[in-house]
Structure formats: C-alpha cells, structure tokens
Write an enzyme that holds these catalytic residues in place. Structure first.
Site, PDB file in Angstrom:
ATOM      1  N   ASP A   1       2.283  -0.615  11.679  1.00 21.26           N
ATOM      2  CA  ASP A   1       2.163  -1.952  12.303  1.00 21.26           C
ATOM      3  C   ASP A   1       3.434  -2.775  12.121  1.00 21.26           C
ATOM      4  O   ASP A   1       3.389  -3.991  11.988  1.00 21.26           O
ATOM      5  CB  ASP A   1       0.979  -2.710  11.685  1.00 21.26           C
ATOM      6  CG  ASP A   1       1.139  -2.890  10.183  1.00 21.26           C
ATOM      7  OD1 ASP A   1       0.374  -3.701   9.604  1.00 21.26           O
ATOM      8  OD2 ASP A   1       2.021  -2.237   9.597  1.00 21.26           O
TER       9      ASP A   1
ATOM     10  N   ASP B   1       5.435  -5.084   5.873  1.00 23.98           N
ATOM     11  CA  ASP B   1       6.049  -6.380   6.226  1.00 23.98           C
ATOM     12  C   ASP B   1       5.963  -7.386   5.084  1.00 23.98           C
ATOM     13  O   ASP B   1       6.860  -8.201   4.882  1.00 23.98           O
ATOM     14  CB  ASP B   1       5.451  -6.947   7.527  1.00 23.98           C
ATOM     15  CG  ASP B   1       3.934  -6.876   7.537  1.00 23.98           C
ATOM     16  OD1 ASP B   1       3.329  -7.161   8.569  1.00 23.98           O
ATOM     17  OD2 ASP B   1       3.360  -6.529   6.483  1.00 23.98           O
TER      18      ASP B   1
ATOM     19  N   ASP C   1      -0.180   2.175   8.321  1.00 18.45           N
ATOM     20  CA  ASP C   1      -0.692   1.385   9.456  1.00 18.45           C
ATOM     21  C   ASP C   1       0.166   1.469  10.704  1.00 18.45           C
ATOM     22  O   ASP C   1      -0.316   1.176  11.798  1.00 18.45           O
ATOM     23  CB  ASP C   1      -0.808  -0.093   9.064  1.00 18.45           C
ATOM     24  CG  ASP C   1      -1.804  -0.307   7.951  1.00 18.45           C
ATOM     25  OD1 ASP C   1      -1.976  -1.468   7.525  1.00 18.45           O
ATOM     26  OD2 ASP C   1      -2.400   0.682   7.501  1.00 18.45           O
TER      27      ASP C   1
ATOM     28  N   THR D   1       4.212   2.493   5.348  1.00 15.15           N
ATOM     29  CA  THR D   1       2.809   2.076   5.420  1.00 15.15           C
ATOM     30  C   THR D   1       2.104   2.975   6.426  1.00 15.15           C
ATOM     31  O   THR D   1       2.676   3.313   7.458  1.00 15.15           O
ATOM     32  CB  THR D   1       2.636   0.609   5.866  1.00 15.15           C
ATOM     33  OG1 THR D   1       1.235   0.382   6.145  1.00 15.15           O
ATOM     34  CG2 THR D   1       3.448   0.264   7.104  1.00 15.15           C
TER      35      THR D   1
ATOM     36  N   ARG E   1       1.268  -5.080  -6.013  1.00 17.77           N
ATOM     37  CA  ARG E   1       1.485  -6.341  -5.289  1.00 17.77           C
ATOM     38  C   ARG E   1       1.808  -7.376  -6.355  1.00 17.77           C
ATOM     39  O   ARG E   1       1.190  -7.374  -7.413  1.00 17.77           O
ATOM     40  CB  ARG E   1       0.254  -6.667  -4.460  1.00 17.77           C
ATOM     41  CG  ARG E   1       0.108  -5.624  -3.325  1.00 17.77           C
ATOM     42  CD  ARG E   1      -1.073  -5.874  -2.420  1.00 17.77           C
ATOM     43  NE  ARG E   1      -0.957  -5.114  -1.176  1.00 17.77           N
ATOM     44  CZ  ARG E   1      -1.665  -4.026  -0.885  1.00 17.77           C
ATOM     45  NH1 ARG E   1      -2.509  -3.562  -1.757  1.00 17.77           N
ATOM     46  NH2 ARG E   1      -1.518  -3.392   0.258  1.00 17.77           N
TER      47      ARG E   1
ATOM     48  N   ARG F   1      -5.671  -2.051   8.501  1.00 17.30           N
ATOM     49  CA  ARG F   1      -5.682  -3.481   8.174  1.00 17.30           C
ATOM     50  C   ARG F   1      -5.999  -4.280   9.431  1.00 17.30           C
ATOM     51  O   ARG F   1      -7.137  -4.496   9.726  1.00 17.30           O
ATOM     52  CB  ARG F   1      -4.373  -3.937   7.534  1.00 17.30           C
ATOM     53  CG  ARG F   1      -4.534  -5.291   6.826  1.00 17.30           C
ATOM     54  CD  ARG F   1      -3.337  -5.657   6.028  1.00 17.30           C
ATOM     55  NE  ARG F   1      -2.117  -5.418   6.788  1.00 17.30           N
ATOM     56  CZ  ARG F   1      -0.890  -5.455   6.221  1.00 17.30           C
ATOM     57  NH1 ARG F   1      -0.752  -5.687   4.946  1.00 17.30           N
ATOM     58  NH2 ARG F   1       0.191  -5.239   6.947  1.00 17.30           N
TER      59      ARG F   1
ATOM     60  N   GLY G   1       0.842  -1.207   0.000  1.00 14.37           N
ATOM     61  CA  GLY G   1       0.000   0.000   0.000  1.00 14.37           C
ATOM     62  C   GLY G   1       0.874   1.252   0.000  1.00 14.37           C
ATOM     63  O   GLY G   1       1.806   1.357   0.791  1.00 14.37           O
TER      64      GLY G   1
HETATM   65  O1  F6P Z   1      -1.581  -1.424   4.526  1.00  8.86           O
HETATM   66  C1  F6P Z   1      -2.068  -0.180   4.200  1.00  8.86           C
HETATM   67  C2  F6P Z   1      -3.539  -0.271   3.896  1.00  8.86           C
HETATM   68  O2  F6P Z   1      -4.020   0.997   3.590  1.00  8.86           O
HETATM   69  C3  F6P Z   1      -4.366  -0.852   5.024  1.00  8.86           C
HETATM   70  O3  F6P Z   1      -4.604   0.083   6.067  1.00  8.86           O
HETATM   71  C4  F6P Z   1      -5.606  -1.251   4.278  1.00  8.86           C
HETATM   72  O4  F6P Z   1      -6.361  -2.234   4.956  1.00  8.86           O
HETATM   73  C5  F6P Z   1      -5.012  -1.821   2.991  1.00  8.86           C
HETATM   74  O5  F6P Z   1      -3.788  -1.132   2.779  1.00  8.86           O
HETATM   75  C6  F6P Z   1      -5.910  -1.628   1.791  1.00  8.86           C
HETATM   76  O6  F6P Z   1      -5.271  -2.317   0.716  1.00  8.86           O
HETATM   77  P1  F6P Z   1      -5.660  -1.954  -0.805  1.00  8.86           P
HETATM   78  O7  F6P Z   1      -5.081  -0.614  -1.105  1.00  8.86           O
HETATM   79  O8  F6P Z   1      -4.990  -3.061  -1.594  1.00  8.86           O
HETATM   80  O9  F6P Z   1      -7.161  -1.955  -0.890  1.00  8.86           O
END
Ligand code: F6P
Length: 334
Positions: A140, A113, A138, A136, A82, A182, A21
């Site tokens: 986390d 991670d 998050d 990120t 990804r 997340r 992300g």
């Molecule tokens: O990891 C960052 C994040 O924004 C999370 O907070 C969220 O759940 C996820 O990515 C969303 O992923 P995507 O952008 O693939 O929908």
C-alpha cells in the site's frame, strides 16, 4: 525536502533498521545492505527493534558474514517494533545522540509509510540522511509496484485458500476468508483472482450487502455448490467478517457458511524468489543512493526498474487498486 543531495559528507558508516509490521524479504534486504556496504568499504550497523532500539542504542555491527543464511528466512533478524517514544522530539534527539556516538553517517529504514514518516521527520530535524526500503505485505505504498513481502504473502494466501476450497467443496459450504491489508485491498483482490474466489470484498469498492447477496444467489443458481468470498480486513461493507457470514447464512439458508481469518500467518514464511531478488536490488540501491548523496527518498520498483520516490510523496501518495483486475475478477466469477 525531496531527492536533493543531503550533503557531500562521505558516507563511511550506515545503520539499518526494520520497523512496523514485519514482512518476508526483510532479512534479504538487511543482507543486501550489509553486503553492499562491505562492497563499498562502508561499515554497516544493524539496529535492533526499530526506532525503539535506536533510542536505546541497541546496535550491532553487520559484516558480510553476519548475514549468512538469512536470505531464505521470514521475519527480521533485527526484530521490529512500533515506537511511541520516537514520535516525540526528545525520543528522536536520543536516537540522534546514539547515531552521533557511533559516528553513523546515514540510516536505511526498512518498513511501511509510518516508518518512513518517522524517518523523514528525523532527517529534517537532525540532518541524518535517510533512505527507505518499502517492507510491508500490504503493498500500500506509493512509488513502487511491489513492497517487500507482498509477493510472498500472495502465495501464502493462495496456498491457504486452495486448502480451504478442498473442504468447502467436500461440504458444499460457503467460506468467508479474511486477509490482511490494513486498509488496502491488494492482497484480497489478487488472491481472490488467483484462488478463484466467487466474491472479493475490498475497501476500495463498496459492494454493498444486497449486491453480495444477489451475486451469491446467482452463483448458487448457476450450479455452484460451494463458494469462497475473500474479505479484505479493511473492507467497509459495514460488518466484520463474522457478522457478514451470519447475515448471509440468515438470507441464504441453503448455504452452510464458515469463516476463516488467516491472520498473521500471512506475515511469515520463506520469501519467494521474487521477494529475495527485489530485496537484494533494493538494498544495493539504498546504499548506492546514500553514497551518491541522495536521501529522503524511498527505493521502489516500477516496470522492473529501480526507481527513487521522495519520501514525502511515498508517504502521502495513494497505492491505487488496479481497475483492470476488478474487471477480471467480475468476469472470472461467472
Ligand atoms: O501492515 C502490515 C499488517 O500486517 C497489516 O496488514 C495488518 O493490518 C497489521 O500489520 C497488523 O498489525 P499488528 O501486527 O501490529 O497486529
């Protein structure tokens, strides 16, 4: 493999990529890696679209001028993606071939991670020194008090919730605001305190529906005519935020309830000064670590200082919720 000296081979060319992300501050980190490479007379290459771009050889030279005017931009000029192919040995082999063809000696991975997991396996399989920069929203990731983008996301959310509070007050409404993270509650907990939320639901603390209901009833009885409930998207109270709102509306009929899911706007926006400075420091530390023969490590910040954490620890470690903040949030809601 931990923070051992990967090899004594002189680092002359470094590639940098963004993965997972996106997060505000990634561009500032790319800029720092490129400028730090220029300072040390190392050639810098940007890899487009994360590991997928590495596999397809989508590289571009990053000189000091290539990163003009991006420190204040959200997102990532290298784009992110990804990559399922990179999860395969064949995919990683293709990526290694691309690095070899371009005579690239080391790789800086800016991501979370999941991105570090891929980078560590890649280093173990092909011996390419990898250093991670935690990017990120998050926050986390073990081994750093702040990941890139977290501070910006906090401020984005608080600004949004302040706006929601205006309309909540005007209509005596109860708002459930869902935020990202997340499966971590850092954004919800900190912005809940910062925005003065009455309740904060995070995956690390199972509050339970009954306790939530009682707490909201107490708020109402204490004279609160409107309320904000921050809900971390990974919250495990058992219902999604819309079902939660419906349940509360059924059981607290004198509250008009609404839901606001902030979503991906939390990932955008100009990075705060904190994130720009953090990114500039991390990018330089990443390049200097690789120059010093250090790899399979993540750059982090702890007590304001740059620190190194072996990637296998950063990946497996927990980014624990601050219990003192939970206590603060419980007292501030009175
Ligand atoms: O990891 C960052 C994040 O924004 C999370 O907070 C969220 O759940 C996820 O990515 C969303 O992923 P995507 O952008 O693939 O929908």
């Amino acid at each position: 493999m931990s923070s051992t000296k990967s090899n004594s081979k002189e680092i002359k060319r470094i590639a940098v990529l963004t993965s997972g992300g996106d997060a505000p501050g990634m561009n500032a980190a790319i800029r720092s890696v490129a400028r730090s490479c220029a300072y040390y007379k190392i050639q810098c290459f940007g890899v487009k679209r994360g590991y997928q771009g590495l596999i397809s050889g989508d590289l571009t030279r990053l000189g000091p001028r290539s990163v003009n005017n991006i420190i204040n931009k959200g997102g990532t000029i290298l784009k992110s993606a990804r990559s399922n192919e990179f999860r395969t040995k064949e995919g990683r082999k293709k990526a290694f071939e691309v690095l070899k063809e371009n005579e690239i000696d080391a790789l800086v991975v800016i991501g979370g991670d999941g991105s570090f997991t891929g980078g560590l396996i890649f280093q173990k399989e092909f011996g390419v020194p990898v250093v991670g920069i935690p990017g990120t929203i998050d926050n986390d990731i073990y081994g750093t008090s702040h990941t890139l983008g977290y501070d910006t996301a906090l401020n984005t959310v608080v600004e949004a919730v302040d706006k929601i509070r205006d309309t909540a007050i005007s209509h005596n409404r109860l708002f459930f605001v869902e935020v990202m993270g997340r499966d971590a509650g850092h954004i919800a907990l900190n912005t809940g305190i910062g925005a003065g939320a009455e309740e904060i639901l995070i995956p690390e603390e199972d509050m339970g529906l009954e306790r939530l209901l009682d707490s909201l009833k107490r708020s109402k009885n204490s004279g609160k005519l409107s309320s904000i409930v921050m809900v971390a998207e990974g919250d495990k109270i058992g219902k999604n935020v819309f079902e939660l709102a419906e349940y509360i509306e059924e059981n607290l009929p004198d509250y008009e309830v609404r839901v606001s899911v902030l979503g991906h706007m939390q990932r955008g926006g100009a990075p705060t000064c904190f994130d720009r400075v953090l990114a500039s420091r991390m990018g330089l530390k990443a390049v200097e670590s690789l120059r010093d023969g250090i790899s399979a490590n993540m750059i982090g910040i702890s007590d304001g200082k740059m620190v190194l954490t072996p990637l296998n620890k950063a990946i497996k470690g927990e980014s624990a919720i601050d219990r003192e903040l939970i206590r603060v949030s419980e007292i501030m809601r009175l």
